[in-house]
Design a protein around this motif. Structure first.
Motif, PDB file in Angstrom:
ATOM      1  N   ASP A  78      -9.463  -2.101  19.602  1.00  8.83           N
ATOM      2  CA  ASP A  78      -9.290  -2.795  18.322  1.00  8.83           C
ATOM      3  C   ASP A  78      -9.234  -4.304  18.484  1.00  8.83           C
ATOM      4  N   ALA A  79      -8.830  -4.746  19.679  1.00 11.31           N
ATOM      5  CA  ALA A  79      -8.718  -6.182  19.937  1.00 11.31           C
ATOM      6  C   ALA A  79      -8.920  -6.426  21.420  1.00 11.31           C
ATOM      7  N   VAL A  80      -9.470  -7.580  21.742  1.00 10.57           N
ATOM      8  CA  VAL A  80      -9.609  -7.982  23.137  1.00 10.57           C
ATOM      9  C   VAL A  80      -9.054  -9.389  23.289  1.00 10.57           C
ATOM     10  N   ILE A  81      -8.287  -9.587  24.347  1.00 13.27           N
ATOM     11  CA  ILE A  81      -7.697 -10.887  24.649  1.00 13.27           C
ATOM     12  C   ILE A  81      -8.172 -11.291  26.041  1.00 13.27           C
ATOM     13  N   PHE A  82      -8.815 -12.445  26.118  1.00 15.00           N
ATOM     14  CA  PHE A  82      -9.315 -12.945  27.397  1.00 15.00           C
ATOM     15  C   PHE A  82      -8.312 -13.931  27.977  1.00 15.00           C
ATOM     16  N   ALA A  83      -7.538 -13.456  28.960  1.00 10.62           N
ATOM     17  CA  ALA A  83      -6.518 -14.305  29.585  1.00 10.62           C
ATOM     18  C   ALA A  83      -6.782 -14.496  31.067  1.00 10.62           C
ATOM     19  N   THR A 110     -19.100 -13.290  31.609  1.00  7.03           N
ATOM     20  CA  THR A 110     -18.313 -12.056  31.484  1.00  7.03           C
ATOM     21  C   THR A 110     -17.729 -11.876  30.080  1.00  7.03           C
ATOM     22  N   PRO A 111     -17.092 -12.901  29.485  1.00  2.00           N
ATOM     23  CA  PRO A 111     -16.648 -12.734  28.098  1.00  2.00           C
ATOM     24  C   PRO A 111     -17.792 -12.432  27.141  1.00  2.00           C
ATOM     25  N   TRP A 112     -18.969 -13.022  27.375  1.00  2.62           N
ATOM     26  CA  TRP A 112     -20.137 -12.681  26.552  1.00  2.62           C
ATOM     27  C   TRP A 112     -20.428 -11.185  26.645  1.00  2.62           C
ATOM     28  N   LEU A 113     -20.510 -10.676  27.876  1.00  2.00           N
ATOM     29  CA  LEU A 113     -20.895  -9.271  28.080  1.00  2.00           C
ATOM     30  C   LEU A 113     -19.870  -8.319  27.480  1.00  2.00           C
ATOM     31  N   ILE A 114     -18.587  -8.602  27.700  1.00  2.00           N
ATOM     32  CA  ILE A 114     -17.542  -7.718  27.174  1.00  2.00           C
ATOM     33  C   ILE A 114     -17.539  -7.751  25.646  1.00  2.00           C
ATOM     34  N   THR A 115     -17.631  -8.937  25.081  1.00  2.00           N
ATOM     35  CA  THR A 115     -17.630  -9.071  23.623  1.00  2.00           C
ATOM     36  C   THR A 115     -18.851  -8.372  23.023  1.00  2.00           C
ATOM     37  N   LYS A 116     -20.003  -8.559  23.632  1.00  2.00           N
ATOM     38  CA  LYS A 116     -21.221  -7.910  23.132  1.00  2.00           C
ATOM     39  C   LYS A 116     -21.079  -6.398  23.139  1.00  2.00           C
ATOM     40  N   HIS A 117     -20.410  -5.869  24.167  1.00  2.00           N
ATOM     41  CA  HIS A 117     -20.199  -4.424  24.276  1.00  2.00           C
ATOM     42  C   HIS A 117     -19.252  -3.901  23.190  1.00  2.00           C
ATOM     43  N   LEU A 118     -18.244  -4.694  22.852  1.00  2.00           N
ATOM     44  CA  LEU A 118     -17.220  -4.229  21.910  1.00  2.00           C
ATOM     45  C   LEU A 118     -17.593  -4.444  20.445  1.00  2.00           C
ATOM     46  N   LEU A 119     -18.461  -5.416  20.182  1.00  2.00           N
ATOM     47  CA  LEU A 119     -18.732  -5.803  18.793  1.00  2.00           C
ATOM     48  C   LEU A 119     -19.308  -4.684  17.921  1.00  2.00           C
ATOM     49  N   ALA A 121     -18.797  -1.484  17.616  1.00  3.69           N
ATOM     50  CA  ALA A 121     -17.757  -0.618  17.054  1.00  3.69           C
ATOM     51  C   ALA A 121     -16.868  -1.394  16.095  1.00  3.69           C
ATOM     52  N   MET A 122     -16.544  -2.639  16.445  1.00  6.45           N
ATOM     53  CA  MET A 122     -15.722  -3.454  15.553  1.00  6.45           C
ATOM     54  C   MET A 122     -16.438  -3.699  14.225  1.00  6.45           C
ATOM     55  N   ILE A 123     -17.731  -3.981  14.301  1.00  5.06           N
ATOM     56  CA  ILE A 123     -18.512  -4.212  13.079  1.00  5.06           C
ATOM     57  C   ILE A 123     -18.573  -2.952  12.229  1.00  5.06           C
ATOM     58  N   GLN A 124     -18.748  -1.826  12.886  1.00  8.87           N
ATOM     59  CA  GLN A 124     -18.792  -0.557  12.151  1.00  8.87           C
ATOM     60  C   GLN A 124     -17.462  -0.273  11.466  1.00  8.87           C
ATOM     61  N   ASN A 125     -16.367  -0.608  12.142  1.00  8.26           N
ATOM     62  CA  ASN A 125     -15.034  -0.359  11.585  1.00  8.26           C
ATOM     63  C   ASN A 125     -14.572  -1.451  10.626  1.00  8.26           C
ATOM     64  N   LYS A 126     -15.350  -2.535  10.538  1.00  5.30           N
ATOM     65  CA  LYS A 126     -15.015  -3.662   9.659  1.00  5.30           C
ATOM     66  C   LYS A 126     -13.672  -4.285  10.005  1.00  5.30           C
ATOM     67  N   SER A 169     -17.881  -9.380   8.741  1.00  2.00           N
ATOM     68  CA  SER A 169     -17.633  -7.997   9.170  1.00  2.00           C
ATOM     69  C   SER A 169     -16.160  -7.709   9.381  1.00  2.00           C
ATOM     70  N   GLY A 170     -15.284  -8.635   8.998  1.00  2.00           N
ATOM     71  CA  GLY A 170     -13.852  -8.399   9.087  1.00  2.00           C
ATOM     72  C   GLY A 170     -13.267  -8.633  10.469  1.00  2.00           C
ATOM     73  N   ILE A 171     -13.984  -9.353  11.317  1.00  2.00           N
ATOM     74  CA  ILE A 171     -13.534  -9.601  12.689  1.00  2.00           C
ATOM     75  C   ILE A 171     -13.073 -11.045  12.816  1.00  2.00           C
ATOM     76  N   SER A 172     -11.902 -11.255  13.366  1.00  2.00           N
ATOM     77  CA  SER A 172     -11.405 -12.615  13.577  1.00  2.00           C
ATOM     78  C   SER A 172     -11.623 -13.011  15.031  1.00  2.00           C
ATOM     79  N   VAL A 173     -11.991 -14.280  15.225  1.00  2.00           N
ATOM     80  CA  VAL A 173     -12.208 -14.830  16.563  1.00  2.00           C
ATOM     81  C   VAL A 173     -11.470 -16.162  16.631  1.00  2.00           C
ATOM     82  N   ASN A 174     -10.526 -16.269  17.535  1.00  2.00           N
ATOM     83  CA  ASN A 174      -9.734 -17.489  17.669  1.00  2.00           C
ATOM     84  C   ASN A 174      -9.371 -17.711  19.136  1.00  2.00           C
ATOM     85  N   ALA A 175      -8.790 -18.861  19.406  1.00  2.00           N
ATOM     86  CA  ALA A 175      -8.364 -19.170  20.770  1.00  2.00           C
ATOM     87  C   ALA A 175      -7.021 -19.875  20.751  1.00  2.00           C
TER      88      ALA A 175
END
Length: 238
Positions: A78-83, A110-119, A121-126, A169-175
């Motif tokens: 449901d969420a990914v945190i890059f730390a 790496t963050p590109w690849l992980i985010t691309k993989h997760l998006l 499902a997130m988009i489908q779930n809004k 798509s209901g997805i928030s992106v922040n840092a």
């Protein structure tokens, strides 16, 4: 049932504070680490073990290991945190090209690849949350940390641009952009150097990992739903 959070870099000082904060709010954790398995073992002792869904070891500077990590994500995210990440100190002109490639993979590709993989499902779930731990140097730069500064600047740009693309798509992106935080990453500094930095901080102290984790909790909360594409400084006014 709590939401599932993939925490990249869970074994670091800031990652550990984030894991503790998330567990205190009932989030389920998918914990990534590279070498520090002892930190993950401590979480199982000190946190509610039922909240730790899985732990995944991977060197995220190596693309094959990133791909392996993605195959091990059997739970919905449901969420990914890059730390995760590491600094590199020294003159830019002395930097080896292999180090450049390693740092570029770790902090950007790496963050590109992980985010691309997760998006998808997130988009489908809004719904979904993507959060980066960047750095004050990504905005203002630092001598002797030119490469690290430029990579953190790339993360900031990624956050701002992706936020605009996926907001419908209901997805928030922040840092969250920390300043001088009391972690092992600053152990290379002499006591006098740390004191000089602290004297320049209006709050007159180094930040703590909890200072960073508390902002992460706010961004995870739906009360922050109108915050989008922001780089939130945690610097004590530095």
């Amino acid at each position: 049932m709590g939401k599932n959070v993939l925490l990249i870099g869970a074994s670091g000082d800031i990652g550990g504070a984030i894991a503790k904060a998330l567990a205190s709010e009932g989030y389920n954790l998918l914990l990534h680490y590279h070498k520090n398995k002892q930190a993950i073992d401590r979480y199982r002792l000190n946190l509610n073990e039922e909240l730790i869904l899985t732990e995944i070891q991977a060197d995220l500077s190596v693309e094959a290991e990133v791909r392996r990590l993605l195959t091990q994500l059997v739970f919905p995210v449901d969420a990914v945190i890059f730390a995760s990440g590491k600094a590199h100190y020294g003159l830019f002109q002395d930097t080896d090209e292999n180090v450049m490639d390693e740092m570029l993979n770790l902090h950007v590709k790496t963050p590109w690849l992980i985010t691309k993989h997760l998006l998808p499902a997130m988009i489908q779930n809004k719904q979904g949350k993507i959060i980066f731990i960047t750095s004050i140097w990504g905005e203002i730069g630092a001598s002797n940390e030119v490469m690290y500064s430029s990579l953190k600047g790339a993360q900031n740009s990624f956050v701002k641009s992706l936020a605009k693309e996926v907001a419908p798509s209901g997805i928030s992106v922040n840092a969250v952009s920390p300043g001088f935080i009391d972690t092992k990453m600053n152990n290379h500094l002499l006591p006098a150097e740390k004191e000089n930095i602290t004297n320049d901080i209006p709050n007159n102290r180094a930040g703590t990992t909890d200072d960073v984790a508390n902002v992460i909790l706010f961004l995870m909360n739906e009360k922050s739903s109108y915050i989008q594409g922001e780089i939130i400084n945690v610097t004590g006014g530095w």
